[in-house]
Every structure is written in structure tokens, then in C-alpha cells.
Design an enzyme around this catalytic site. Structure first.
Site, PDB file in Angstrom:
ATOM      1  N   SER A 139       0.842  -1.141  -0.011  1.00  0.00           N
ATOM      2  CA  SER A 139       0.015  -0.140   0.020  1.00  0.00           C
ATOM      3  C   SER A 139       0.958   1.335   0.011  1.00  0.00           C
ATOM      4  O   SER A 139       0.273   2.380  -0.393  1.00  0.00           O
ATOM      5  CB  SER A 139      -0.953   0.125   1.385  1.00  0.00           C
ATOM      6  OG  SER A 139      -0.329  -0.046   2.344  1.00  0.00           O
ATOM      7  N   ASP A 176      -2.572   6.339  12.256  1.00  0.00           N
ATOM      8  CA  ASP A 176      -1.762   5.595  11.288  1.00  0.00           C
ATOM      9  C   ASP A 176      -0.385   6.407  11.023  1.00  0.00           C
ATOM     10  O   ASP A 176      -0.607   7.371  10.428  1.00  0.00           O
ATOM     11  CB  ASP A 176      -2.601   5.331  10.062  1.00  0.00           C
ATOM     12  CG  ASP A 176      -1.823   4.791   9.019  1.00  0.00           C
ATOM     13  OD1 ASP A 176      -0.582   4.598   9.015  1.00  0.00           O
ATOM     14  OD2 ASP A 176      -2.460   4.185   7.977  1.00  0.00           O
ATOM     15  N   HIS A 226       1.296   5.166   6.826  1.00  0.00           N
ATOM     16  CA  HIS A 226       0.935   5.697   5.477  1.00  0.00           C
ATOM     17  C   HIS A 226       0.835   7.448   5.407  1.00  0.00           C
ATOM     18  O   HIS A 226       1.088   7.872   6.463  1.00  0.00           O
ATOM     19  CB  HIS A 226      -0.494   5.143   5.006  1.00  0.00           C
ATOM     20  CG  HIS A 226      -0.884   3.838   4.978  1.00  0.00           C
ATOM     21  ND1 HIS A 226      -0.746   2.967   6.118  1.00  0.00           N
ATOM     22  CD2 HIS A 226      -0.452   3.101   3.833  1.00  0.00           C
ATOM     23  CE1 HIS A 226      -0.954   1.655   5.600  1.00  0.00           C
ATOM     24  NE2 HIS A 226      -0.693   1.651   4.208  1.00  0.00           N
TER      25      HIS A 226
END
Length: 419
Positions: A153, A393, A396
Site C-alpha cells: 500500500s 496511522d 501511510h
């Protein structure tokens, strides 16, 4: 002479980390830091200045009509050493509103992030300037070609960034984005060019190879198997690989090698080295360096512990609004993995260009999605946002943001390699 230094890894609970990254396709984390073993840290400057990866970075001063560009070759410029400069004139390179293809996961402003300063930082190398990104020029270079990002990702975000950087230069009706299992494909009709993303979090085959229907906790890697992936890479003109965060869930990983059903536990760094060897063997047997270019993105760092840059604190990347100033290596950067990448690329018999974005990204504690993201396709709730220790998070990255700089650096190399 290579130089090394030592550092200690922190410990962290796997369950707490796992809650950070089960966000649809990959909310993945680090449990690798459980022991207090001292590991040696490879100093990348020495290697990047070595003869194999010496390169001339092109500094391009472009006119609006793209017709009379001036090129200035800057000898021995290491674009990975520099500083972040606040620039609200030339950055960001696009906006959330201008890119209809921007996915919800990384659209931090749309998701309620109150500050936008993270969008306005420009990477300034010490010895030269990065060329200004020119979408038309890159599309011309990619005419009748395929550019493919391969990885997890993190690499998908770099793909999303590249699509946003290019799409505004293409008229409506002349561009499209399609999704098929494990792939996203952006097509520019006028140029017959595609920018693609292929999901392969370990590069080699694993039980996590479906882009949405995969296991997070019970990972199994097939260290000597890669053919199911490579049939999708055959003939691609520009390949950009990345693989890191999926490996770092625990210090050991279940894997097979040689005998398909003989599952054993491997130390993560040992398994990573074996997987990279399998990948390198494929490169040597399948890549035609006259017509194909291969790049490898160095690891994308994390910012899970604010005590690293603010001693005495107990937070993470949540509420951070400015980069770290000065030299910094965070605990989310595994130097053994970096050294394995170094050794692999030194020994492979074809040219692979390392894009060493690790330290310049390590400064950017402010650029993560934090609590302004989604989990399993849904935005974090008010209650979850109020608990950043468990839900921020810090792996990311927001868009527009840091991955755009990665693509500016890739663009500089493509100017050199494709023109």
C-alpha cells in the site's frame, strides 16, 4: 570503506501495532523491535557515492510551452541529501479537489485534518535543484510504454500520487482508471501510455497476494516462488519495486523454500534476503536493460514513537505539523533490511537504480495520515480519532504530500534514463 554505527530497537506490542494498519488492504506494522539486540546501521552516503550508483541528475528549467527546455547536467549531485524547505508557492503540485482519482484513505483534508502545512514542504538537495515536474514531458517519454509500481500500500500511494500528477494534463475522455484483481491501471489514450500498480507486498508469492482478500496476521511467504507475479511484469518498460512493511510484523515469519508444503519459521531478515535473491534471479533472466528500466524504492519509515524526536513524550505522529530538523534516523527504519537491499543491488548483473528516499522521509513525522484516514473502507469514528495512541496511522502518508517528492525524484531519473 563502509561505515557502520549501532542502535537499539525498542519493543512494541503486536496487538497495539496491528490495530494501526488493518485499513482495508494493508494496515501493517512493526513487531520486529521486540528484542534489544544491537544491529549495525549502514551509512548510505558512502554507498550512494560509490561508482555503480554515481549518476548525473538533470536539472531542467522548462518553459510553459515545453518547446525550448534548457538542460543543465549537474555532476555528482546526490539528490537524497538535502533539507525540507517551506514553499507555499510551487507546492503542493496538485490539490485534493483537482484529482478525482485520489482515494479516500490518503485524502487527509477531506477526512478532516485541521492543518495543511504538510502539503507545502519542498525537498531541496544540497548540491542541485530537482527538475520541476512536467506532466506533458513525462507523458511524452512514456508514449507507447508501461510504467508499473510493484509493492504494497505504500507503493500504491506512490502510484496514486503519480496519477494525480499526470491526470490534470490529460483532457476528459482521454484518460481512464480501471481496477482488476491486484492491479490498478491508469491509461492516457493520446499517448497510449499506462501507469500501473501491481499488488505484491513481499515481491515473491505469499498468502497475501490478493489485494483485498488477504490475511494480516497469519502470513506465509513462498521464498523461491515468483512466477505468478512475474507474468504480470513481463515486458513492462519501467518497473518500480518496493517491499518492506509487510515483512516487519514479527521478528520471525512462516515461509516455504524448495518444498511447497514444508512450512518453517525464518528470521525476517534471513527470509527477506532469500526473497530478494529470488527476485534478482528473475531480473537477470528476464529484463532486457537496453529497453527496460528497473528502480527500487528504499524503505518508507514510520513514526510510531514521539519520544524519538521529543524526549519524554509518549505519543506518535498524531498532531505533528512540521518536519524534524537536522540528522535523524528513527526506530521505524530497519538497517538490516537496507543493507540487504544494498547487497542485492550490488550483486545483481543488470542495472537497478536505488531511489533512497528513506532518510528524507524520516524527517517527515508531520506527513502521515494519522487519524484522518479510513479503516475497512470507513472513516475513523469520532471515538477512534480521540484515541490516537491506538488508531493513528503513522505508516501511510497523506496526499498531496511526501510521496509526490518520491515521484519528483523518480521523474529526475526518468529524464536521465528515457530521453
Amino acid at each position: 570503506m563502509q561505515r557502520f554505527r549501532n542502535r537499539k530497537y525498542k519493543s512494541i506490542l503486536p496487538i497495539a501495532l496491528a490495530t494501526l494498519l488493518i485499513l482495508g488492504t494493508s494496515r501493517l506494522v512493526f513487531d520486529n523491535l521486540k528484542n534489544n539486540k544491537r544491529v549495525s546501521i549502514f551509512r548510505w552516503r558512502d554507498w550512494l557515492e560509490g561508482s555503480r550508483f554515481h549518476s548525473y541528475i538533470v536539472n531542467v528549467f522548462e518553459n510553459e510551452d515545453d518547446s525550448n527546455d534548457n538542460y543543465e547536467d549537474i555532476e555528482d549531485c546526490n539528490v537524497f541529501e538535502g533539507k525540507w524547505v517551506f514553499d507555499n508557492v510551487s507546492h503542493p503540485l496538485y490539490s485534493e479537489q483537482s484529482c478525482a482519482y485520489l482515494v479516500k484513505q490518503v485524502a487527509c483534508q477531506r477526512n478532516g485534518r485541521p492543518d495543511d502545512l504538510y502539503q507545502f514542504w519542498r525537498w531541496q538537495p544540497n548540491e542541485c535543484n530537482l527538475p520541476r515536474f512536467n506532466a506533458i514531458k513525462l507523458l511524452k517519454m512514456l508514449k507507447n510504454k508501461r510504467l508499473m509500481f510493484v509493492g504494497d500500500s505504500i507503493q500504491r500511494t506512490q502510484f496514486d500520487s503519480m496519477v494525480c500528477l499526470l491526470q490534470s494534463a490529460i483532457p476528459e475522455g482521454q484518460k481512464s482508471l480501471t481496477k482488476v484483481p491486484s492491479k490498478k491501471i491508469f491509461f492516457a489514450k493520446e499517448y497510449n501510455a499506462t501507469v500501473e500498480f501491481y499488488w505484491a507486498p513481499f515481491i515473491v508469492e505469499s498468502n497475501s497476494d490478493h489485494s483485498t482478500n488477504h490475511t494480516v496476521y497469519k502470513r506465509l511467504v513462498k521464498l523461491d516462488q515468483i512466477a505468478n507475479h512475474t507474468k504480470n511484469w513481463e515486458g513492462v518498460d519501467v518497473l518500480v519495486f518496493e517491499s518492506y512493511v509487510w515483512w516487519m510484523f514479527k521478528p520471525i515469519i512462516n515461509a516455504t523454500y524448495g518444498i511447497p508444503n514444508d512450512v518453517k519459521e525464518y528470521n525476517v531478515t534471513t527470509a527477506y534476503k532469500m526473497a530478494m535473491k529470488t527476485w534478482a534471479n528473475w531480473l537477470e533472466s528476464s529484463i532486457n536493460p537496453q529497453f527496460q528500466k528497473v528502480y527500487f524504492m528504499s524503505l518508507s519509515p514510520t513514526h510510531l514513537w514521539s519520544s524519538e524526536w521529543r524526549p519524554g513524550s509518549e505519543g506518535n505522529c498524531y498532531s505533528e505539523t512540521e518536519p524534524i530538523q537536522g540528522p535523524y534516523w528513527g526506530m521505524g527504519t530497519n538497517m538490516e533490511i537496507m543493507r540487504i537491499v544494498q547487497e542485492t543491488l550490488e550483486n545483481v548483473k543488470i542495472e537497478v537504480t536505488l531511489l533512497n528516499i528513506t532518510q528524507l522521509s524520516d524527517y517527515r513525522k508531520d506527513a502521515h495520515t494519522s487519524v484522518y484516514t479510513e479503516r475497512k473502507g470507513k472513516l475513523l469514528t469520532k471515538e477512534q480519532r480521540a484515541d490516537p495512541v491506538n488508531f493513528a496511522d503513522c505508516i501511510h502518508w497523506c496526499l498531496p504530500g511526501l510521496p509526490d517528492t518520491w515521484n519528483e525524484i523518480l521523474y529526475a531519473h526518468l529524464l536521465q534514463d528515457l530521453l
